[in-house]
Design a protein around this motif. Structure first.
Motif, PDB file in Angstrom:
ATOM      1  N   VAL A  33     -54.691  -3.018 101.034  1.00 30.21           N
ATOM      2  CA  VAL A  33     -55.320  -4.307 101.246  1.00 30.21           C
ATOM      3  C   VAL A  33     -55.002  -4.674 102.716  1.00 30.21           C
ATOM      4  O   VAL A  33     -55.912  -5.072 103.453  1.00 30.21           O
ATOM      5  CB  VAL A  33     -54.926  -5.252 100.293  1.00 30.21           C
ATOM      6  N   GLY A  34     -53.776  -4.883 102.947  1.00 31.28           N
ATOM      7  CA  GLY A  34     -53.250  -5.472 104.515  1.00 31.28           C
ATOM      8  C   GLY A  34     -53.906  -4.723 105.385  1.00 31.28           C
ATOM      9  O   GLY A  34     -54.468  -5.074 106.324  1.00 31.28           O
ATOM     10  N   TRP A  36     -56.763  -2.739 105.566  1.00 38.27           N
ATOM     11  CA  TRP A  36     -57.887  -2.849 105.382  1.00 38.27           C
ATOM     12  C   TRP A  36     -58.434  -4.299 106.034  1.00 38.27           C
ATOM     13  O   TRP A  36     -58.963  -4.343 106.932  1.00 38.27           O
ATOM     14  CB  TRP A  36     -58.613  -2.864 104.146  1.00 38.27           C
ATOM     15  N   ALA A  37     -57.587  -5.357 105.595  1.00 40.53           N
ATOM     16  CA  ALA A  37     -58.000  -6.550 106.067  1.00 40.53           C
ATOM     17  C   ALA A  37     -57.863  -6.595 107.601  1.00 40.53           C
ATOM     18  O   ALA A  37     -58.378  -7.393 108.191  1.00 40.53           O
ATOM     19  CB  ALA A  37     -57.107  -7.558 105.464  1.00 40.53           C
ATOM     20  N   MET A  41     -61.141  -7.555 109.659  1.00 39.37           N
ATOM     21  CA  MET A  41     -61.058  -8.798 110.008  1.00 39.37           C
ATOM     22  C   MET A  41     -61.426  -8.727 111.723  1.00 39.37           C
ATOM     23  O   MET A  41     -62.134  -9.207 112.209  1.00 39.37           O
ATOM     24  CB  MET A  41     -60.039  -9.444 109.956  1.00 39.37           C
ATOM     25  N   PHE A 272     -55.423 -12.835 119.500  1.00 38.72           N
ATOM     26  CA  PHE A 272     -55.923 -12.944 118.016  1.00 38.72           C
ATOM     27  C   PHE A 272     -55.444 -11.671 117.301  1.00 38.72           C
ATOM     28  O   PHE A 272     -54.794 -11.788 116.279  1.00 38.72           O
ATOM     29  CB  PHE A 272     -57.200 -13.335 117.663  1.00 38.72           C
ATOM     30  N   TRP A 276     -52.755 -11.414 114.055  1.00 36.56           N
ATOM     31  CA  TRP A 276     -53.334 -11.180 112.940  1.00 36.56           C
ATOM     32  C   TRP A 276     -52.469  -9.945 112.349  1.00 36.56           C
ATOM     33  O   TRP A 276     -51.954  -9.990 111.191  1.00 36.56           O
ATOM     34  CB  TRP A 276     -54.858 -11.015 112.847  1.00 36.56           C
ATOM     35  N   VAL A 279     -48.807 -10.838 111.503  1.00 37.48           N
ATOM     36  CA  VAL A 279     -48.727 -11.864 110.238  1.00 37.48           C
ATOM     37  C   VAL A 279     -48.837 -10.910 109.063  1.00 37.48           C
ATOM     38  O   VAL A 279     -48.001 -11.035 108.186  1.00 37.48           O
ATOM     39  CB  VAL A 279     -49.618 -12.877 110.329  1.00 37.48           C
ATOM     40  N   ILE A 280     -49.766 -10.177 109.086  1.00 34.35           N
ATOM     41  CA  ILE A 280     -50.140  -9.184 107.850  1.00 34.35           C
ATOM     42  C   ILE A 280     -49.085  -8.131 107.558  1.00 34.35           C
ATOM     43  O   ILE A 280     -48.383  -8.143 106.472  1.00 34.35           O
ATOM     44  CB  ILE A 280     -51.584  -8.438 107.997  1.00 34.35           C
ATOM     45  N   LEU A 282     -45.884  -8.681 108.476  1.00 35.55           N
ATOM     46  CA  LEU A 282     -44.639  -9.361 107.845  1.00 35.55           C
ATOM     47  C   LEU A 282     -44.919  -9.695 106.335  1.00 35.55           C
ATOM     48  O   LEU A 282     -43.752  -9.493 105.606  1.00 35.55           O
ATOM     49  CB  LEU A 282     -44.344 -10.684 108.572  1.00 35.55           C
ATOM     50  N   ALA A 283     -46.182 -10.300 106.100  1.00 35.67           N
ATOM     51  CA  ALA A 283     -46.063 -10.401 104.804  1.00 35.67           C
ATOM     52  C   ALA A 283     -46.013  -9.327 103.818  1.00 35.67           C
ATOM     53  O   ALA A 283     -45.566  -9.161 102.803  1.00 35.67           O
ATOM     54  CB  ALA A 283     -47.855 -10.810 104.292  1.00 35.67           C
ATOM     55  N   LEU A 284     -46.487  -8.133 104.376  1.00 38.30           N
ATOM     56  CA  LEU A 284     -46.045  -6.696 103.570  1.00 38.30           C
ATOM     57  C   LEU A 284     -44.651  -6.333 103.585  1.00 38.30           C
ATOM     58  O   LEU A 284     -44.366  -5.797 102.635  1.00 38.30           O
ATOM     59  CB  LEU A 284     -47.075  -5.649 104.280  1.00 38.30           C
ATOM     60  N   PHE A 286     -41.843  -7.767 103.280  1.00 39.88           N
ATOM     61  CA  PHE A 286     -41.038  -8.164 102.260  1.00 39.88           C
ATOM     62  C   PHE A 286     -41.291  -7.245 101.060  1.00 39.88           C
ATOM     63  O   PHE A 286     -40.181  -6.844 100.340  1.00 39.88           O
ATOM     64  CB  PHE A 286     -41.518  -9.563 101.907  1.00 39.88           C
ATOM     65  N   GLY A 287     -42.630  -6.929 100.613  1.00 45.24           N
ATOM     66  CA  GLY A 287     -42.593  -6.141  99.342  1.00 45.24           C
ATOM     67  C   GLY A 287     -42.140  -4.514  99.777  1.00 45.24           C
ATOM     68  O   GLY A 287     -41.555  -3.819  99.003  1.00 45.24           O
TER      69      GLY A 287
ATOM     70  N   LEU B  21     -36.271 -11.732  98.118  1.00 47.07           N
ATOM     71  CA  LEU B  21     -37.329 -11.150  98.840  1.00 47.07           C
ATOM     72  C   LEU B  21     -38.446 -11.417  98.374  1.00 47.07           C
ATOM     73  O   LEU B  21     -39.731 -11.677  99.271  1.00 47.07           O
ATOM     74  CB  LEU B  21     -37.063  -9.477  98.870  1.00 47.07           C
ATOM     75  N   ALA B  25     -41.219 -13.688 100.796  1.00 45.79           N
ATOM     76  CA  ALA B  25     -42.746 -13.352 100.938  1.00 45.79           C
ATOM     77  C   ALA B  25     -43.504 -14.889 100.842  1.00 45.79           C
ATOM     78  O   ALA B  25     -44.469 -15.084 101.615  1.00 45.79           O
ATOM     79  CB  ALA B  25     -43.427 -12.351 100.162  1.00 45.79           C
ATOM     80  N   PHE B  28     -42.682 -17.382 103.682  1.00 46.43           N
ATOM     81  CA  PHE B  28     -43.469 -16.762 104.697  1.00 46.43           C
ATOM     82  C   PHE B  28     -44.879 -17.317 104.758  1.00 46.43           C
ATOM     83  O   PHE B  28     -45.510 -18.000 105.589  1.00 46.43           O
ATOM     84  CB  PHE B  28     -43.234 -15.498 104.837  1.00 46.43           C
ATOM     85  N   PHE B 272     -60.806 -16.253 104.594  1.00 52.18           N
ATOM     86  CA  PHE B 272     -60.789 -14.806 104.243  1.00 52.18           C
ATOM     87  C   PHE B 272     -59.264 -14.315 104.710  1.00 52.18           C
ATOM     88  O   PHE B 272     -58.590 -13.545 103.923  1.00 52.18           O
ATOM     89  CB  PHE B 272     -61.732 -13.951 105.195  1.00 52.18           C
ATOM     90  N   VAL B 276     -56.162 -13.037 102.031  1.00 55.71           N
ATOM     91  CA  VAL B 276     -55.587 -11.704 102.257  1.00 55.71           C
ATOM     92  C   VAL B 276     -53.934 -11.960 101.988  1.00 55.71           C
ATOM     93  O   VAL B 276     -53.280 -11.224 101.285  1.00 55.71           O
ATOM     94  CB  VAL B 276     -55.933 -11.218 103.841  1.00 55.71           C
ATOM     95  N   LEU B 277     -53.441 -12.862 102.705  1.00 56.10           N
ATOM     96  CA  LEU B 277     -52.114 -13.265 102.694  1.00 56.10           C
ATOM     97  C   LEU B 277     -51.678 -13.616 101.233  1.00 56.10           C
ATOM     98  O   LEU B 277     -50.822 -13.143 100.702  1.00 56.10           O
ATOM     99  CB  LEU B 277     -51.804 -14.606 103.526  1.00 56.10           C
ATOM    100  N   LEU B 280     -51.590 -10.449  99.004  1.00 58.82           N
ATOM    101  CA  LEU B 280     -50.396  -9.645  99.438  1.00 58.82           C
ATOM    102  C   LEU B 280     -49.209 -10.320  98.629  1.00 58.82           C
ATOM    103  O   LEU B 280     -48.330  -9.645  98.109  1.00 58.82           O
ATOM    104  CB  LEU B 280     -50.252  -9.655 100.908  1.00 58.82           C
ATOM    105  N   SER B 284     -46.730  -8.724  95.624  1.00 55.04           N
ATOM    106  CA  SER B 284     -45.391  -8.736  95.671  1.00 55.04           C
ATOM    107  C   SER B 284     -44.757  -9.024  94.453  1.00 55.04           C
ATOM    108  O   SER B 284     -43.759  -8.566  93.726  1.00 55.04           O
ATOM    109  CB  SER B 284     -44.810  -9.605  96.679  1.00 55.04           C
TER     110      SER B 284
END
Lengths: 411, 409
Positions: A33-34, A36-37, A41, A272, A276, A279-280, A282-284, A286-287, B21, B25, B28, B272, B276-277, B280, B284
């Motif tokens: 998903v990350g 793809w986005a 985008m 940008f 973008w 940021v995506i 970084l969000a990923l 953590f997981g 963790l 997430a 953040f 949009f 996405v954030l 995600l 998690s």
């Protein structure tokens, strides 16, 4: 046993990855998903900015413009320049220049028997104007001008509505000559055009260049020379040649200086995309770290045993990193395929006319064409792989530095 | 319930690193959402305010059809008495009548085709920011004076200064020839080049004479207290004008459709990205909670064998998620608040912003707008989606067979 062949490390990593298939699948879904986005985008935004720049440059017009030094601040008939000759004319023949045109551009008032409006009157040489700026398909009634001596007038559809005039009717155009005498003249409307951006229709009125020069006592002078090349991104490669040939008595500027908003859009877009993607990521991340930490945690005993049997800590490090790499790689692969698969059906354009007026404020038209750029895809993939591996180093290193005895004794 | 809460709390810290963790997430994403949403709210508000303040106003009364086709003849009869009665009706001064015409405007040296606005000097001050931006000379006081106020760029282009004459040539209301000479009384500087280059105002009395308008004008601008009341005002005024059905009362989003749509387009693309954030983060949470349920299969089996109902276990898992998400929400919103508060004082800017800002009537530095909504909106959505994500792990517990579960590894 101190050196394992790569194939064995690979097999170990691969099988470990699927020992907890639920966790791996969820993480893969998140990466997919990350990614793809990121790509989807970016393609949408790139498409929008491309459209904005192409429209902008075509209506400006040209990738490079030559003016009188005072013209930009004071767009008056008095700040005119001679039509290209000598060295400049020669420079305009270089292969990078696809087309050029010279035009008279003055503020004027147009009047029908019904109403009057302020406009920008363009005296153009039709054949080259079409190459640089005017889209001949946009004529919806009548014809475009036939030559620079054409005595007709081409106006926008919106303007025709405002003036309540139509094809074949006469209108009066008023402007000033260099001595500030008001010059006016009747013109027959020979063509009506429809522009992508409605504001252009209300602003620009086209007439033959020689006709306007005669009307305004301009002799052979013009307001601007507009030059177009192959690709607006490459303008820096050739515009210095034109600038040099044009000399210091005139102002030669590339498009991004003529219109600072458009110029800033391009660099802002690059910024940008980077923000973008990061940021995506970084969000990923953590997981990703979470997945690896848990995968290592569950296998402490096993890792201890392998070490006790003589596997080197570096091998364990490699193995965990390889697991992370495989996870990222599969996620990227599916994410990329999915992004391409969703963008291709949209290539024919997304209709966003519901917000057309708003898009017009930004300078784009009501169809959005996603632009999938190889560079952006590479950037997204490289960032995810490299930063992904970097964030995996910590859990991998922790796994490799367990004391085998303690590890074997944990529950 | 308190025992569930205590168990949930202890369970969370059995795997400290994993919990942090997951909370990380959330923090953040919350930080990003708080910042971005506050910035958005701030810039939309500013975009609307600056655009409406310069000219459009909150509402306008116009002749039906004038907004789509601004024709000279789509005019309002007896506009000044009408404006007076609206002022009386609303008991407010923030109402002004205007006329609009085009004319060739010439100084000694230069001529430009211009849009001229006829204004009521006493009331224009209340509906538009331009009269307050006069840098040279003064705004007119007499409604019939042959005077004009122009923008600074226009003054430079026309090469005129205070006291100079301008000749106006255009066509009047009935299509006849209109000509007049006016004196430059004031020059304003709004900072927006487009406005300073194109705007020119005359007193409405003189304007009506010059263009043969008699007692007519083209619109009446009305400003309410704030934008949220615009719809109410619109109804009220439409009602008041019901015996003049050639007139319509239009709200700002109809007068400036571009503004609203630009905001909508921006909102759509922003949501949009936020979506996405949020997804995600939800992944998690799903991962963490599913793993934590799976590794406790034996434990849950024992609890069920001891008589704990699956509903109770499900509630336990949901409580764990709620506590975890609550932490993420509290910490994320707190740091988001600090960051946004800091930026709302010192301002915020990025390369290329100046050019971008000029296009949308924004200042060079942006100041995020801080409100409960802008702070809590993003974190609350993440909280809800985290709870949704843990429904699956919680529901799995209902299908747990205690005997088999107790034998699980």
């Amino acid at each position: 046993m101190s050196r394992l062949p790569f194939s064995a490390v690979f097999t170990l990593a691969w099988r470990n990855l699927w020992r907890n298939h639920r966790r791996t699948t969820i993480m893969l879904a998140a990466i997919t998903v990350g990614v793809w986005a990121m790509i989807f985008m970016t393609a949408l935004m790139r498409g929008m900015v491309d459209d904005m720049l192409l429209n902008g440059i075509r209506s400006m017009p040209g990738e490079v413009q030559i003016h009188h030094p005072l013209y930009r601040d004071d767009p008056s008939i008095n700040n005119s320049i001679p039509t290209p000759s000598g060295e400049l004319l020669e420079a305009l023949q270089i292969p990078e220049v696809v087309a050029w045109t010279s035009r008279v551009r003055v503020s004027a008032v147009i009047q029908s028997e019904r109403d009057s409006r302020g406009i920008i009157l363009l005296g153009v040489e039709p054949a080259s104007e079409i190459l640089v700026s005017f889209d001949s398909d946009s004529i919806i009634e009548g014809r475009f001008l036939k030559g620079s001596y054409d005595r007709g007038l081409v106006i926008g559809a919106k303007m025709a509505e405002h003036l309540e005039t139509e094809l074949g009717k006469r209108v009066v155009v008023m402007s000033q000559d260099p001595d500030n005498n008001i010059a006016d003249r009747g013109f027959r409307v020979v063509g009506i055009y429809k522009a992508k951006l409605a504001s252009l229709e209300e602003t620009y009125v086209y007439a033959g260049r020689d006709t306007i020069q005669k009307l305004l006592n301009l002799d052979n002078k013009v307001s601007e020379i507009a030059i177009t090349g192959e690709d607006y991104r490459n303008v820096d490669k050739w515009y210095p040649k034109i600038k040099q040939a044009a000399g210091d008595s005139v102002d030669t500027l590339p498009w991004y200086e003529v219109n600072a908003y458009l110029g800033s859009m391009m660099s802002m877009m690059d910024g940008f995309v980077l923000v973008w993607v990061i940021v995506i990521f970084l969000a990923l991340s953590f997981g990703l770290v979470n997945t690896l930490v848990m995968a290592v945690f569950e296998r402490i005993r096993e890792i201890g045993l392998m070490q006790a049997l003589g596997m080197r800590p570096t091998m364990i490090l490699y193995q965990i990193l390889l697991e992370s790499f495989l996870l990222l790689f599969i996620g990227l692969l599916i994410g990329n395929v999915l992004a391409v698969a969703t963008i291709i059906p949209l290539q024919s354009g997304i209709d966003i006319s519901a917000v057309a007026k708003g898009m017009e404020m930004m300078g784009t038209s009501s169809m959005l064409y996603p632009a999938l750029k190889i560079n952006d895809m590479v950037l997204a993939n490289v960032i995810v792989i490299i930063l992904g591996l970097l964030t995996s180093i910590l859990p991998a290193w922790r796994a490799a530095s367990y004391d085998p005895i303690k590890a074997l004794n944990t529950n | 319930m308190s025992i569930t809460l205590r168990m949930a709390w202890r369970n969370l810290w059995r795997h400290k690193r994993r919990t942090w963790l997951t909370v990380g997430a959330m923090i953040f994403s919350n930080l990003i959402l708080v910042f971005a949403i506050s910035l958005q709210f701030g810039s939309y508000q500013m975009m609307i305010d600056n655009t409406l303040k310069a000219y459009t106003g909150h509402l306008q009364i116009q002749h039906d059809g004038y907004n789509d086709e601004p024709k000279m003849r789509s005019s309002i009869k007896g506009i000044i008495p009408l404006a007076d009665s609206v002022r009386q009706h609303l008991n407010s001064d923030h109402i002004a009548a205007r006329g609009v015409a085009f004319a060739m405007t010439s100084s000694k040296e230069r001529s430009y085709g211009l849009q001229l606005i006829g204004v009521e000097p006493d009331f224009e001050v209340n509906v538009s920011s331009l009269p307050g931006l006069i840098k040279q000379g003064k705004y007119f006081s007499d409604s019939n004076a042959a005077e004009i106020v122009i923008g600074s760029v226009l003054a430079r282009n026309l090469r005129v200064t205070i006291g100079d004459e301008l000749t106006l040539l255009g066509s009047g209301h009935d299509g006849s020839f209109a000509a007049g000479i006016v004196i430059v009384a004031g020059i304003f500087e709004s900072g927006t080049a487009d406005i300073d280059r194109s705007m020119a105002q005359l007193p409405i009395g003189y304007f009506q004479d010059l263009f043969g308008m008699e007692d007519r004008g083209h619109n009446i601008v009305i400003n309410g207290h704030d934008l949220s009341q615009v719809s109410l005002l619109q109804h009220d005024l439409q009602n008041m004008l019901r015996d003049r059905n050639e007139l319509v009362v239009l709200e700002w989003d109809v007068l400036q459709p571009g503004l609203k749509q630009a905001i909508q387009a921006d909102l759509a693309s922003a949501w949009f990205m936020y979506g996405v954030l949020i997804i995600l983060v939800a992944f998690s949470v799903l991962n963490t909670q599913l793993m934590s349920v799976l590794e406790r299969t034996r434990e849950f089996g024992v609890m069920m064998a001891l008589g704990v109902k699956p509903t109770r276990l499900g509630a336990l898992v949901m409580t764990e998620t709620a506590v975890m998400s609550g932490l993420g929400l509290a910490i994320g919103a707190f740091f988001g608040l600090m960051l946004t508060y800091y930026l709302s004082i010192v301002g915020f800017s990025y390369p290329g912003m100046e050019e971008m800002a000029a296009q949308f009537n924004l200042p060079d530095r942006m100041y995020p707008s801080l409100s409960v909504l802008s702070i809590m909106l993003g974190p609350s959505i993440i909280f809800i989606f985290s709870l949704l994500a843990s429904i699956y792990p919680a529901v799995r517990l209902f299908f747990l067979q205690p005997v088999i579960a107790m034998r699980a590894v």
